[in-house]
Design a protein around this motif. Structure first.
Motif, short mmCIF file in Angstrom:
data_model
loop_
_atom_site.label_atom_id
_atom_site.label_comp_id
_atom_site.label_asym_id
_atom_site.label_seq_id
_atom_site.Cartn_x
_atom_site.Cartn_y
_atom_site.Cartn_z
N GLU A 1 -13.58 40.26 56.30
CA GLU A 1 -13.71 41.70 56.41
C GLU A 1 -14.71 42.22 55.40
O GLU A 1 -14.85 41.71 54.30
CB GLU A 1 -12.36 42.39 56.19
N LYS A 2 -15.42 43.27 55.78
CA LYS A 2 -16.43 43.86 54.90
C LYS A 2 -15.81 44.77 53.85
O LYS A 2 -16.42 45.06 52.85
CB LYS A 2 -17.42 44.66 55.75
N ASN A 3 -14.62 45.29 54.10
CA ASN A 3 -13.98 46.23 53.18
C ASN A 3 -13.30 45.48 52.05
O ASN A 3 -12.40 44.69 52.26
CB ASN A 3 -12.95 47.09 53.92
N ASP A 4 -13.72 45.79 50.85
CA ASP A 4 -13.12 45.19 49.67
C ASP A 4 -12.34 46.28 48.95
O ASP A 4 -12.91 47.24 48.44
CB ASP A 4 -14.21 44.61 48.77
N GLU A 5 -11.03 46.14 48.91
CA GLU A 5 -10.16 47.16 48.31
C GLU A 5 -10.44 47.30 46.81
O GLU A 5 -10.42 48.40 46.27
CB GLU A 5 -8.69 46.82 48.54
N ARG A 6 -10.69 46.21 46.14
CA ARG A 6 -10.97 46.26 44.70
C ARG A 6 -12.24 47.05 44.44
O ARG A 6 -12.30 47.88 43.52
CB ARG A 6 -11.09 44.85 44.14
N GLU A 7 -13.26 46.81 45.24
CA GLU A 7 -14.52 47.53 45.09
C GLU A 7 -14.33 49.03 45.33
O GLU A 7 -14.88 49.86 44.60
CB GLU A 7 -15.54 46.96 46.08
N LYS A 8 -13.53 49.38 46.33
CA LYS A 8 -13.25 50.79 46.61
C LYS A 8 -12.50 51.43 45.45
O LYS A 8 -12.79 52.56 45.06
CB LYS A 8 -12.43 50.94 47.88
N GLN A 9 -11.54 50.71 44.90
CA GLN A 9 -10.75 51.24 43.79
C GLN A 9 -11.62 51.45 42.55
O GLN A 9 -11.51 52.47 41.87
CB GLN A 9 -9.60 50.29 43.47
N ILE A 10 -12.52 50.52 42.28
CA ILE A 10 -13.42 50.65 41.13
C ILE A 10 -14.37 51.81 41.34
O ILE A 10 -14.62 52.60 40.42
CB ILE A 10 -14.18 49.33 40.89
N ALA A 11 -14.90 51.97 42.55
CA ALA A 11 -15.81 53.08 42.85
C ALA A 11 -15.10 54.43 42.70
O ALA A 11 -15.66 55.37 42.14
CB ALA A 11 -16.38 52.92 44.25
N THR A 12 -13.87 54.50 43.17
CA THR A 12 -13.10 55.74 43.04
C THR A 12 -12.83 56.07 41.58
O THR A 12 -12.98 57.22 41.16
CB THR A 12 -11.77 55.61 43.81
N LYS A 13 -12.46 55.06 40.81
CA LYS A 13 -12.18 55.29 39.39
C LYS A 13 -13.45 55.67 38.65
O LYS A 13 -13.43 56.55 37.78
CB LYS A 13 -11.54 54.04 38.77
#
Length: 105
Positions: A13-25
């Motif tokens: 999958e292309k969606n990386d939850e860790r990357e999204k969480q870091i970007a949000t933070k």
């Protein structure tokens, strides 16, 4: 599915939850920093008797957008709606003050 198949599917999958969480933070920390600097500028301008309506407009615009975004995604939290409305009113009052400083109105 066994554990290996689940892991393989998740890696594809292309969606990386860790990357999204870091970007949000990172975005959150960035806005906190900008807000802190804006508040310091408001304090300095106030101390030197300079108008602060333009900087307050920026802060109110950010708070308005954030409050309404949160309200539209969490309709049960009426506090966000109330905050968004108050910040919108504050934005327009600061805009009117800015226009009066320039003699437009």
């Amino acid at each position: 599915m066994n554990n290996k198949e689940v892991l393989k599917k998740a890696q594809q999958e292309k969606n990386d939850e860790r990357e999204k969480q870091i970007a949000t933070k990172a975005f959150y920390i960035g806005w906190l920093s900008v807000s802190a600097i804006i508040i310091l500028l408001i304090i300095f301008r106030y101390l030197y008797n300079e108008p602060t309506s333009d900087i307050l407009m920026i802060l109110m615009a950010q708070l308005t957008a954030a409050s309404f975004y949160q309200y539209f995604h969490m309709r049960n939290k009426k506090l966000y709606l109330f905050t968004g409305i108050l910040c919108t009113i504050a934005f327009f009052l600061n805009f009117a003050a800015l226009l009066s400083q320039y003699g437009v109105y």
